[in-house]
Write a protein that holds these residues in place. Structure first.
Motif, mmCIF file in Angstrom:
data_model
loop_
_atom_site.group_PDB
_atom_site.id
_atom_site.type_symbol
_atom_site.label_atom_id
_atom_site.label_comp_id
_atom_site.label_asym_id
_atom_site.label_seq_id
_atom_site.Cartn_x
_atom_site.Cartn_y
_atom_site.Cartn_z
ATOM 1 N N GLN A 53 54.217 38.611 -4.153
ATOM 2 C CA GLN A 53 55.167 38.906 -5.228
ATOM 3 C C GLN A 53 54.947 40.292 -5.810
ATOM 4 N N GLY A 54 53.983 41.023 -5.279
ATOM 5 C CA GLY A 54 53.732 42.367 -5.773
ATOM 6 C C GLY A 54 52.789 42.412 -6.957
ATOM 7 N N VAL A 149 65.675 33.455 -6.353
ATOM 8 C CA VAL A 149 65.401 33.826 -7.751
ATOM 9 C C VAL A 149 64.852 35.262 -7.814
ATOM 10 N N ASP A 150 63.872 35.569 -6.920
ATOM 11 C CA ASP A 150 63.349 36.943 -6.877
ATOM 12 C C ASP A 150 64.486 37.929 -6.638
ATOM 13 N N LEU A 392 70.353 39.203 -0.956
ATOM 14 C CA LEU A 392 70.287 39.341 0.503
ATOM 15 C C LEU A 392 68.972 39.981 0.930
ATOM 16 N N LEU A 393 68.564 40.991 0.144
ATOM 17 C CA LEU A 393 67.331 41.711 0.460
ATOM 18 C C LEU A 393 66.148 40.751 0.528
ATOM 19 N N GLN A 394 66.043 39.868 -0.487
ATOM 20 C CA GLN A 394 64.909 38.945 -0.517
ATOM 21 C C GLN A 394 65.051 37.845 0.524
ATOM 22 N N THR A 402 58.884 41.735 6.218
ATOM 23 C CA THR A 402 59.138 42.221 4.870
ATOM 24 C C THR A 402 59.420 43.719 4.836
ATOM 25 N N GLU A 403 58.713 44.475 5.698
ATOM 26 C CA GLU A 403 58.882 45.925 5.666
ATOM 27 C C GLU A 403 60.282 46.345 6.121
#
Lengths: 432, 327
Positions: A53-54, A149-150, A392-394, A402-403
């Motif tokens: 989650q960073g 949600v993210d 869409l990104l998540q 992920t990259e």
């Protein structure tokens, strides 16, 4: 008539310098030189440990060795940062002790606990990606919900920046490539108010938003308005905005440095588990604030006299001017609101990714993707498009590494341009 | 302060490999922007696909350097087609957004861990140009006054400037042909050209391909000169440097980009080395060595802004000829 115009122009050029001066003064605070390397250890290998989650991970132990017998180690701090001073360029083996990882966190590739790195210069950052491996425990639906949600949260950040970009484009026709730098300014100003001056976080954000609003007003008044008066074409202004973006970016780097920093407040806040979704309270509050700001902006556009006037200017500046609207004043207000929203975007974005001189520019392409998706020039389109891009990104990380998620979002933008160039909510006539 | 060192470095680099790379990139941009009016902000991608095409073919697949060069050119052509299809029918600013996004996509893909086996991740690809250096006809380096090159550098620089001259000749011949006149017509008034029965879309696509291929030569020079391709060398900054060089020299002029690259690179290195020296000797104490490197980007940003505002035609250009100054 013409003479007065030129005279006003002449007097306003120094405003650009003033603008730079203000910035310089703002960040002069940060220009503290830090040099604490030991005599014989001239270089360093460093990194920041983060979970999927960073969020920073503290207490992870790292060891650095080389063939000639050098050994150094460090443990990641509260910000997840670790630094091992080294003798200089050469080949090193960096290893992570997997036993020190907190429960539930695993490396993306559990076999890669040690890496061989060769340094040509004196410093190198090494990353040990985490996450994705423990996702096998969770059901597909749970992961989907978490990512959705993210994505919505990230979409709100994009939307805050996108609305301003889109409104400025609508009223002035300018494609502002320096918009990302206002986002960064929001984060940097919050950082200065929170970490250096020690203000409470909400107050720091509020002040940062005010700073960005002022910066937007100054931007328009000192640079773009004179250019419009001078009759500089939109394409030339686009290139000017790119130049301004580069200048601002490297001014930030000059005074702030290249490291990613965390806010003093709430940096290690523990998450809440709402059903299958993990979310931190600060993200919930930040998102509510973002939604409020977006709703207020839409109300301003739809209900107030000035907001309506700004839409009239978007439609047809000459007609708006003829019907008694002060076009320049409306544009200036759009700049203030757009820049303030972008500042809020940066302040909130940095809660999860940290403060970095390049963050706005990195966000900018995604903002463009969102705005183009929704339809350049419409505020509601920018919001809808940005939320779609964020989600869409998540979600794409379910299927893509992920990259590659940014690649996916940008590809979607290009595909949308292919099949529906006016965007989801745009009007066909805007595209020529 | 070592004045000799400063002059030496500035002149050598102003005529050196970096200037060649940016001249080639800017010549390609000039075909896009100066002659056709296309806003390409992804020129770095053309250099990147050419350099990676070369590197992958030679280092990963084991073919000869010459096959690699052909693959690089083909990669640039394909990139131009991919870029052009969705965007050339759209307004200019969409092309700007899509090209800058594409350049980032290319960079992110080649530096990804997933494709590390092919592109080498963030370390890139190394040592694939030995075949080129084996052809070096020079027996020693050059030391002519302030101008100093090692033996290999001299070979690269000479070949590079020959490529620049060749590209200029191609641009010169192309732009005085009927084909070039159509391009300039599109820049001035797309509708008028369309009403004369020309297929504007097709002409723009051809211009994008030609400019991309000219720019990709810069990618070859970049890759061969350092015997390495690294993804982060092909970021957006490379594109912006090429833009600044083109506008400084004068867009829509054959030698504009070349003059611009030499001058701009000379200026950057001159300021950079002067400041570094001043810091070293202690004349300037409030900045450190790494911050000096950042100042050249201030100059880049300011140059772009001030040129576009006050002298969009650059040094050689004709203001009346530039589409972007006609509203």
């Amino acid at each position: 008539m013409n003479h007065t115009v030129t005279r006003i122009e002449r007097r306003r050029w120094p405003a650009l310098l003033l603008l730079l001066g203000v910035l310089t003064a703002c960040f002069g605070l940060l220009a503290a030189p830090g040099n604490a390397a030991k005599e014989d250890l001239t270089g360093e290998i460093s990194g920041v440990m983060r979970d999927a989650q960073g969020q920073p991970i503290a207490g992870v132990s790292f060891q650095v060795t080389n063939a000639s017998g050098f050994t150094g180690s460090d443990i990641s701090n509260r910000q997840g940062e670790w630094v091992v001073p080294i003798p200089g360029p050469g080949q090193y083996v960096v290893s992570l002790d997997p036993a020190t990882l907190p429960a539930g966190v695993t490396l993306t590739n559990p076999e890669r606990t040690s890496l061989t790195v060769s340094l040509l210069s004196n410093s190198k950052t090494v990353a040990f990606p985490t996450g994705a491996a423990d996702t096998t425990r969770e059901s597909f639906l749970d992961r989907f919900l978490q990512l959705a949600v993210d994505g919505l949260v990230f979409g709100l950040v994009i939307a805050l920046a996108g609305v301003g970009l889109s409104m400025i484009f609508g009223t002035t026709g300018l494609t502002n490539f320096a918009h990302g730098e206002i986002v960064t300014l929001g984060a940097l100003a919050t950082f200065v108010f929170n970490n250096f001056i020690g203000l409470p976080f909400p107050l720091a954000v509020a002040l940062a938003v005010v700073v960005c609003g002022l910066f937007g007003a100054l931007n328009d008044w000192g640079l773009w308005k004179p250019l419009r008066k001078k009759g500089v074409s939109l394409i030339a202004m686009l290139v000017v905005s790119i130049g301004l973006g580069i200048l601002l970016r490297y001014i930030y780097l000059f005074f702030f440095g290249g490291d990613t920093e965390q806010y003093a407040s709430y940096s290690g806040q523990p998450g809440l588990a709402l059903g299958p979704v993990d979310i931190t309270p600060k993200v919930i509050i930040g998102s509510v604030v973002a939604i409020l700001a977006l709703v207020l902006t839409m109300m301003w556009l739809g209900l107030t006299r000035n907001g309506k006037a700004s839409r009239a200017v978007s439609d047809n500046p000459a007609l708006a001017s003829a019907s008694g609207i002060n076009v320049e004043r409306v544009i200036n207000q759009v700049w203030i609101i757009g820049a303030a929203l972008a500042g809020l975007s940066g302040a909130l974005y940095s809660m999860s990714v940290g403060v970095n001189w390049l963050e706005g520019f990195q966000l900018l392409l995604l903002v463009f993707a969102g705005v183009v998706l929704g339809g350049l020039g419409t505020a509601l389109g920018a919001i809808v498009g940005s939320l779609v891009v964020g989600v869409l990104l998540q979600i794409s990380t379910l299927f893509l590494p992920t990259e590659m998620k940014t690649v996916g979002a940008l590809l979607i933008m290009i595909i949308i341009l292919l099949i529906r160039p006016q965007g989801l909510l745009g009007r066909r006539e805007r595209v020529g | 302060m070592d004045i000799g060192l400063i002059l030496n470095q500035s002149i050598t680099q102003g005529l050196g490999v970096q200037a060649v790379i940016f001249a080639l990139a800017a010549i390609g941009l000039n075909v896009h922007f100066g002659y056709t009016g296309l806003l390409n902000f992804g020129q770095a991608a053309f250099l990147a696909v050419a350099a990676y095409g070369l590197g992958v073919t030679v280092a990963t697949l084991g073919f000869s350097l010459w096959v690699g060069l052909i693959v690089g050119v083909l990669a640039a052509v394909v990139l131009a087609l991919i870029l052009g299809i969705p965007t050339l029918r759209l307004r200019a600013d969409y092309l700007a957004i899509v090209t800058i996004a594409t350049a980032e996509i290319v960079r992110l893909v080649v530096r990804s861990v997933t494709l590390r086996d092919i592109f080498g991740g963030s370390d890139g690809i190394n040592r694939f140009a030995d075949e080129f250096y084996a052809l070096n006809p020079f027996s020693s380096g050059l030391a002519l006054g302030p101008l100093t090159f090692s033996r290999n550098d001299l070979f690269v620089v000479v070949v590079g400037w020959l490529l620049v001259l060749l590209s200029c000749l191609i641009v010169f011949l192309a732009m005085r042909s009927p084909w070039g006149r159509v391009l300039k017509g599109i820049r001035e008034d797309e509708e008028a050209v369309r009403s004369l029965g020309k297929n504007v879309y097709s002409y723009k696509m051809q211009a994008l391909v030609v400019g991309g291929v000219l720019g990709c030569l810069g990618g070859f020079v970049f890759a061969i000169s350092s015997q390495s391709v690294q993804p982060d060398n092909y970021g957006t900054d490379l594109t912006f440097f090429a833009w600044a060089a083109m506008i400084l020299g004068g867009a829509a002029r054959v030698f504009g980009p070349v003059l611009g690259s030499i001058l701009f690179w000379f200026l950057l290195v001159f300021i950079n080395v002067t400041l570094t020296e001043a810091v070293r000797v202690g004349y300037i104490t409030f900045i450190d060595g790494t911050q000096v490197g950042q100042i050249q980007f201030w100059i880049l940003g300011l140059t772009l802004m001030l040129l576009m505002i006050f002298r969009p035609q650059g040094i050689l250009g004709d203001k009346r000829e530039l589409a972007f100054d006609v509203k």
